[in-house]
Design a protein around this motif. Sequence first.
Motif, short mmCIF file in Angstrom:
data_model
loop_
_atom_site.label_atom_id
_atom_site.label_comp_id
_atom_site.label_asym_id
_atom_site.label_seq_id
_atom_site.Cartn_x
_atom_site.Cartn_y
_atom_site.Cartn_z
N PHE A 132 32.46 28.98 40.08
CA PHE A 132 32.62 29.81 38.88
C PHE A 132 31.52 30.87 38.80
O PHE A 132 31.77 31.99 38.35
N ALA A 133 30.31 30.53 39.23
CA ALA A 133 29.22 31.51 39.20
C ALA A 133 29.60 32.71 40.08
O ALA A 133 29.42 33.87 39.70
N ARG A 134 30.13 32.43 41.25
CA ARG A 134 30.55 33.52 42.16
C ARG A 134 31.67 34.35 41.53
O ARG A 134 31.65 35.59 41.56
N LEU A 135 32.65 33.67 40.94
CA LEU A 135 33.77 34.40 40.34
C LEU A 135 33.32 35.27 39.17
O LEU A 135 33.73 36.42 39.04
N ARG A 136 32.47 34.74 38.29
CA ARG A 136 31.99 35.55 37.16
C ARG A 136 31.33 36.82 37.65
O ARG A 136 31.46 37.87 37.07
N ARG A 137 30.64 36.69 38.80
CA ARG A 137 29.91 37.85 39.31
C ARG A 137 30.84 38.84 40.01
O ARG A 137 30.78 40.03 39.76
N ASP A 138 31.72 38.34 40.87
CA ASP A 138 32.45 39.24 41.77
C ASP A 138 33.94 39.40 41.49
O ASP A 138 34.56 40.32 42.00
N ASP A 139 34.53 38.46 40.73
CA ASP A 139 35.98 38.56 40.50
C ASP A 139 36.33 37.76 39.24
O ASP A 139 37.02 36.74 39.32
N PRO A 140 35.86 38.25 38.08
CA PRO A 140 35.94 37.41 36.88
C PRO A 140 37.36 37.06 36.41
O PRO A 140 37.54 36.05 35.74
N VAL A 141 38.32 37.90 36.76
CA VAL A 141 39.73 37.52 36.50
C VAL A 141 40.35 37.37 37.89
O VAL A 141 40.62 38.35 38.58
N HIS A 142 40.52 36.13 38.29
CA HIS A 142 40.73 35.83 39.71
C HIS A 142 42.10 35.21 39.95
O HIS A 142 42.52 34.31 39.19
N HIS A 143 42.77 35.65 40.97
CA HIS A 143 44.08 35.08 41.29
C HIS A 143 43.95 34.11 42.46
O HIS A 143 43.26 34.39 43.43
N ALA A 144 44.58 32.95 42.33
CA ALA A 144 44.53 31.96 43.42
C ALA A 144 45.88 31.24 43.48
O ALA A 144 46.67 31.30 42.55
N VAL A 145 46.09 30.58 44.61
CA VAL A 145 47.30 29.77 44.73
C VAL A 145 46.86 28.34 45.01
O VAL A 145 46.16 28.07 45.98
N SER A 146 47.25 27.45 44.09
CA SER A 146 46.84 26.06 44.22
C SER A 146 47.95 25.27 44.91
O SER A 146 49.13 25.51 44.65
N PRO A 147 47.57 24.30 45.77
CA PRO A 147 48.62 23.51 46.43
C PRO A 147 49.49 22.73 45.43
O PRO A 147 50.64 22.45 45.70
#
Length: 415
Positions: free
Chosen positions: A37-52
């Motif tokens: 989450f620390a990385r996402l807040r810094r570099d991609d705060p609204v983040h798209h992912a695909v969960s299995p």
Amino acid sequence: MNTALAAAHAEAASMPLEQIDPASLDYFVKGTELAYFARLRRDDPVHHAVSPWAGPYWSITRYQDIMHVDTHPQLFSSEWTYGGITLFDPPPNEQLPMFIAMDPPKHDEQRKAVQAIVAPGNLATMESLIRERTCRVLDGLPRNETFDWVDRVSIELTTLMLATLFDFPVEDRRLLTWWSDVSTMNKRVNPDAMEPEERMAELGKMLAYFTRLWNERVNAPPRNDLVSMLAHNPATRNMSPMEYMGNLVLLIVGGNDTTRNSMTGGLLALHENPQQWAKLRENPKLVDSLVPEIIRWQTPLAYMRRTAVADSEVGGKLIRKGEKVAMWYLSGNRDETAIERPDEFIIDRARPRQHLSFGFGIHRCVGNRLAEMQLKILWEEILKRFPVIEVVGEPTRVKSTFVRGFSALPVRIPG
Ligand code: HEM
């Protein structure tokens, strides 16, 4: 910071963003989720992912963006028919209507049916009972031997509280613990969980038990317990069995897992921050600001999910109608743009209640004041009795990405 978390920070800082799926069970079981989450807040705060197990979804990781989503229910729906409040979309036979997973106006009507349980007058009446039970549980703890804090204290106290709220036979109270655990089990997320059919059968037993209580109370004069409130209120008295089951799950899990994990998380946080514990011992009045800090620090519900019902922009990204959105309260509570020194556990913050753990907007937690009162009493009574509670082993984390907590914590009280 422990070594696993430090290593995860190093990994998260350098891994390609598209590989970060914050709803990975592995992160939560190892206790390394905060690094991603620390990385996402810094570099991609609204983040798209695909969960299995959950498919494609958006993660909202910054405090202000979470507030935006949580306070716009007309754009971001909670409706169970879209999938409700967790990222996994249950098949139709496992979908449960409950008011946390409804939009207005039905949500508002059903919420009002139970809100009186936590009215200030009722809380004041419950305070002495909670204190008496807390003292009894603490006085019964073993000395100079290792025991499990989760079972002996956190589960016991929250289950006793739930039994009071439902006016549920106290001798059967561990059934409430069991049904709470069953409710949050999901085989698709945690392979160790029970099969979905078995889970629904167990919840059927819960419904049968509570239907007996309903039938006893529906024709009796209204009383101050959750079953009687649901049975007498025009908004809830004609619920279908599945809707009754859903609202029971909501009230049992809402009042159980959350406070339970704050009780364990608080002890662990103080153990890991001995200078804060010393400060508390010197000034027990700090319990007032300790409690909200524990709730922020633990964030017992890591996220709530919404489903976009129209296209809109959040943090510069376009979220399209129909897409799933996770508001990661856990991450918002560590956002340095909203909370000063968020990665430190500080028991005397100036504005300790400024956190997202209870959500915001129309679904803001019904039980927040009750939970705070339970925790306050627990810590006041601990301070009167035990100068030290030693944590003597590693905690076991719950296998969930939604409920953030512990299934065991070995402790020892010298004496
Ligand atoms: C809703 C957290 C204790 C009952 C919620 C929500 C969160 C939450 C995050 C959803 C907020 C949103 O979507 O904006 C917590 C935490 C607790 C706690 C962290 C303890 C530390 C309790 C207790 C009860 C309770 C003791 C008592 C029965 C509920 C109910 C809702 C709710 C009924 C649904 C509200 C609605 O949809 O309008 N809680 N909760 N919670 N909570 Fe709690």
